[in-house]
Design an enzyme around this catalytic site. Structure first.
Site, PDB file in Angstrom:
ATOM      1  CB  SER A  21     -57.502  53.041 -30.405  1.00 26.86           C
ATOM      2  OG  SER A  21     -58.839  52.521 -30.710  1.00 26.86           O
ATOM      3  CG  ASN A  22     -59.902  49.581 -34.210  1.00 23.85           C
ATOM      4  OD1 ASN A  22     -61.020  49.981 -34.178  1.00 23.85           O
ATOM      5  ND2 ASN A  22     -59.956  48.532 -33.090  1.00 23.85           N
ATOM      6  N   PRO A  23     -59.430  52.643 -36.077  1.00 23.25           N
ATOM      7  CG  PRO A  23     -59.173  52.849 -38.420  1.00 23.25           C
ATOM      8  CD  PRO A  23     -58.677  51.926 -37.407  1.00 23.25           C
ATOM      9  CB  ALA A  88     -63.074  47.159 -34.294  1.00 16.30           C
TER      10      ALA A  88
END
Ligand code: C5P
Length: 213
Positions: A21-23, A88
């Site tokens: 995933s990403n933040p 995102a």
């Protein structure tokens, strides 16, 4: 107008408990939704896993992966006037999702495959009066890369910023809004709330122009 807004990250699972995933926090999407609602628009949000607070009167659809987000966007897009794609979305996902928790205690070469580009698939079903806004997060040559994306994804507006602005960073350094006619608006230093307000008003203006044509 009917706004469709995507927000947050996506999760691409390797097994039942691990994912890529990403933040992304969903903050910009939240402010866009709030402003659009305040302006009297109907708003639907499709959000990946993040703490996206409820907004009274805003419909929230929860998804996890990029593929789930794509399905939800394609379905909702048919009846909306505006798509604001702040999410995102993970560009890749593991080739294989294991059903059981992996118990490997040795090195493992993970194979990732590209996820479909949601904005590109939406472009194929887009009607002339629909407004589509995309985002680009760049490390280098911001404007140049963003211009390419705007053209490739046939967007009505593209918001380009730098990786420093990502996640829960409160810094908002370089931000540019690009338009297909070559115009660029420098929004550097705008907070996420201010950028969201600017975008909603710009979308309203854009929609009016499209309807006049
Ligand atoms: O190509 P890039 O990932 O930088 O493009 C960013 C824009 O494209 C964002 O608006 C994002 O929501 C959207 N995107 C998408 N589908 C993907 C990846 C990104 O629609 N698979």
């Amino acid at each position: 107008m009917k706004f469709l807004i995507t927000a947050g990250p996506t999760r691409e699972y390797l097994d039942p408990v691990r994912f890529i995933s990403n933040p992304a926090t969903g903050t910009l999407g939240y402010f866009v939704a709030k402003k659009a609602k305040q302006r009297g628009h109907s708003v639907t949000v499709i959000t990946g896993p993040c703490s996206f607070s409820e907004i009274r009167g805003v419909k929230k659809i929860q998804v996890e992966s990029a593929l789930e987000m794509k399905d939800a966007v394609e379905k909702e897009f048919l009846s909306c006037d505006v798509l604001v794609m702040t999410a995102a979305v993970s560009d890749w996902r593991p080739e294989k999702r294991y059903r059981e928790k992996l118990k490997m205690k040795r090195p493992w070469k993970l194979k990732l495959i590209p996820n479909p580009d949601i904005l590109k698939s939406v472009e194929k079903i887009k009607k002339g009066n629909q407004v589509v806004v995309g985002f680009a997060l760049e490390s280098t040559s911001i404007i140049e890369n963003a211009r390419k994306k705007l053209n490739e994804k046939k967007l009505d507006m593209l918001v380009a910023n730098t990786v420093e602005n990502f996640g829960d960073s409160s810094r908002n350094n370089e931000i540019f809004v690009l338009y297909p006619d070559g115009k660029i608006k420098d929004c550097s230093g705008y907070s996420k709330r201010k950028l969201a307000s600017f975008l909603v008003l710009e979308i309203e203006r854009h929609n009016k122009l499209k309807r006049r044509k």
